[in-house]
Design a protein around this motif. Structure first.
Motif, PDB file in Angstrom:
ATOM      1  N   LYS A 512      17.292  60.983  11.009  1.00 28.85           N
ATOM      2  CA  LYS A 512      17.809  61.409   9.767  1.00 28.85           C
ATOM      3  C   LYS A 512      17.028  62.644   9.096  1.00 28.85           C
ATOM      4  O   LYS A 512      15.712  62.805   9.474  1.00 28.85           O
ATOM      5  CB  LYS A 512      17.805  60.245   8.561  1.00 28.85           C
ATOM      6  N   ASP A 542      23.503  60.988   7.278  1.00 27.16           N
ATOM      7  CA  ASP A 542      22.408  61.096   7.907  1.00 27.16           C
ATOM      8  C   ASP A 542      21.333  61.959   7.172  1.00 27.16           C
ATOM      9  O   ASP A 542      20.427  62.416   7.547  1.00 27.16           O
ATOM     10  CB  ASP A 542      22.535  61.572   9.092  1.00 27.16           C
ATOM     11  N   GLN A 599      15.549  65.860  11.826  1.00 27.04           N
ATOM     12  CA  GLN A 599      15.516  64.777  12.441  1.00 27.04           C
ATOM     13  C   GLN A 599      14.601  64.229  13.355  1.00 27.04           C
ATOM     14  O   GLN A 599      14.202  62.929  13.866  1.00 27.04           O
ATOM     15  CB  GLN A 599      17.159  64.385  13.318  1.00 27.04           C
TER      16      GLN A 599
END
Length: 622
Positions: A512, A542, A599
């Motif tokens: 995320k 996300d 991420q």
């Protein structure tokens, strides 16, 4: 502790139930009733009008969450607040000279105070009363100065429980990180101290039933680095601490000995020493004990000349209330005390002169104090052996003058900042290994960072880290360096959540995009960003936000989140923006500070604004 204050507060919770939004002042308490309420703890110096003055006082619901009592001149005397929005008072605040000095807190919503805090000019103590019987069970926060005052009160009242609250506990000893040999020595000391307190209190003659604590004295604290004597962590300690006690107008020193820092608290490790020889240092060798206000120990007491000077000093009002003439008198008396004391103790007096003059300039507008500081600096600089002391005075002259300039109406900020950077650069160019040089380097780093010159900022943060590895400023400088160099790197963020105690770890959010928001309730910009962050969090599945609260008081954070919970994880540790572990780890100097992580857990932007966020999210989240 009598039961009266306890009953008063239970009644206060019921009588001061808030009629939010109804303006129901007619049904509310009278000012006289409100003023009859007393702090749960007895040693609170707060303002209490008398006689006809009470009739001139008013009580009014100000805002939606509290009652405020003011005197006839409009100055605040009391404030009774509902911090969690349930229409019941849970914070009772007491004021002196318009400044809050103490508050009782009901943190578990049962209409009984379970915590108490001394604030502003009254100190920094924060006590917890777990069973709500009016007696403090443990200190959540207490300074070394306040520990010595508590020690004097404990001896005076022969109160073993009060003494044990400031004595290192077995659990604290375990967490301290000393090597096994030192741990055994400390364990023995604290056991003997706890067992021997009653006998010492009954047999000693320094502290009588009418004695009072006057002042604290000690050289600067030192850090015993991890690895010393097999220790596993840095240990911060004071050695040869003294307290000055006054009985029947006569001051007398009390040798307190060694104190050690445990989190936000300071602790004793032993009983006070009542012999004239004083205590032996435990953690490191130390010079002769520093002596507070009147501390020349000759046959157990200061000289008559010093006692007379001390009495004159005590007759002066505090710094904030003193006239310019009284500020000058204070400095002159301190200088006379320095000359009257033994030569080895004069540095302590000169430091006190510098501290009091600097405070007078910045809190009371005593402009003449700047020149007095410069004169003292010049006097000390003539002796090469007093270089470190001269730097101490010069630094306080610089900060006093800088603060004074900023306090003037419509100050020319750009010019003041330009001059400040020049002064700091000149100060550090002398390359002295003093704590003041470390402070000046830190100020240079912050000034350059806020001025947009991050290369210079990095240079000075690195200078603090490399040249002053044992300075208390080193961890924050290292954190700031880590933050400035963080793009493309992973960063640490791990700790217990504020609302539940579960352990949060940023590494678990890999996959995320994460925004870390360092914020505080006193920052309107922080709070203004939250609605947009909440909107973007809902829009991008996300994307996660993590809040790091940097309030000094966790109650402020929890009260805000109870009414405005944005529903993302919130971390908090005590210490505020200056000393919270989270603020130190990343060298956070201002809020809001927001860091965007991709991420893979790597920093994309270490200082992103809310209005820049969505464009970055569109690039990262496909």
């Amino acid at each position: 502790m009598t039961i009266t204050p306890r009953k008063s507060h239970v009644l206060a919770s019921l009588a001061l139930t808030l009629a939010v939004g109804q303006g129901a002042l007619a049904a509310g308490p009278s000012a006289r009733d409100a003023l009859s309420l007393k702090p749960v703890q007895q040693d609170v110096d707060y303002e209490m009008p008398e006689g006809a003055e009470i009739d001139n006082c008013t009580i009014k619901a100000e805002g939606k969450d509290g009652w405020v009592v003011r005197n006839g001149a409009g100055q605040v005397l009391r404030m009774f607040t509902d911090t969690d929005g349930n229409n019941v008072v849970d914070r009772w605040s007491y004021f002196k000279d318009g400044v809050e000095v103490y508050r009782d807190l009901d943190t578990n919503e049962n209409k009984k105070p379970d915590q108490c805090r001394w604030l502003n000019t009254a100190g920094s103590r924060w006590g917890v009363d777990r069973d709500e019987d009016g007696n403090i069970d443990y200190w959540k926060q207490i300074s070394p100065e306040e520990v010595t005052a508590e020690l004097v009160r404990a001896i005076r009242d022969r109160d073993r429980s009060r003494f044990e609250r400031i004595l290192l506990t077995p659990q604290e000893l375990t967490n301290l990180g000393t090597g096994s040999e030192q741990a055994q020595q400390l364990k023995k000391k604290i056991e003997v101290a706890a067992a021997g307190f009653a006998k010492l209190a009954a047999s000693q003659s320094v502290v009588g039933k009418d004695s009072k604590w006057i002042s604290f004295g000690g050289m600067q604290p030192g850090i015993v680095p991890a690895g010393t004597a097999d220790s596993t962590a840095d240990i911060t300690a004071y050695e040869n601490v003294m307290a000055m006690v006054e009985t029947d107008g006569k001051p007398q020193p009390l040798s307190v000995g060694t104190m050690v820092q445990v989190g936000n608290n300071w602790r004793l490790i032993d009983l006070p020493i009542l012999s004239e020889t004083g205590s032996e240092p435990f953690f490191f060798a130390a010079p002769r004990p520093a002596q507070p206000e009147g501390a020349q120990i000759a046959n157990g007491a200061p000289s008559e000349e010093m006692q007379e000077l001390i009495r004159k000093l005590q007759d002066l009002p505090d710094i904030a209330s003193s006239t310019p003439q009284q500020q000058g008198e204070r400095a002159d008396l301190l200088e006379q005390l320095a000359e009257a004391d033994d030569a080895s103790n004069r540095g302590t007096w000169y430091r006190q002169i510098a501290d009091s003059l600097s405070a007078a300039v910045q809190t009371a507008g005593y402009e003449e104090g700047i020149q007095k500081l410069r004169d003292l600096q010049e006097k000390l600089a003539k002796d090469p052996e007093l270089d470190e002391l001269a730097a101490y005075v010069e630094w306080r002259a610089m900060t006093a003058e800088h603060g004074h300039k900023l306090a003037q109406p419509n100050p020319p900020f750009a010019k003041i900042q330009e001059d400040w950077v020049k002064d700091l650069t000149q100060f550090v160019s002398r390359d002295k290994q003093s704590s003041e040089t470390a402070e000046a380097m830190m100020e240079l780093a912050i000034s350059h960072e806020f001025g947009g010159d991050e290369d210079e900022a990095l240079k000075w943060y690195d200078a603090v880290v490399t040249k002053f590895p044992e300075s208390p400023l080193e961890p924050k400088a290292a954190g700031a360096k880590r933050r400035l160099e963080s793009p493309g790197k992973t960063i640490p963020l791990k700790g217990k959540l504020l609302n539940g105690g579960q352990v949060f770890d940023l590494a678990r959010l890999r996959g995320k995009v994460v925004l870390i928001q360092y914020w505080a309730t006193w920052s309107d910009l922080s709070k203004a960003d939250m609605p947009l962050l909440k909107e973007l969090r809902s829009k991008y599945k996300d994307f996660e936000v993590v809040g790091v609260g940097l309030d000094n008081d966790p109650q402020d954070t929890m009260a805000f989140l109870k009414q405005n919970d944005p529903r993302w994880p919130q971390l908090y540790e005590a210490g505020g923006i200056e000393n919270s572990r989270y603020a130190v780890e990343m060298g956070i100097q201002i809020v809001p500070t927001m860091i965007l992580v991709d991420q893979q857990g790597k920093v994309v932007n270490r200082n992103i604004r809310a209005d820049e966020l969505e464009s970055e999210l569109q690039k990262l989240i496909k």
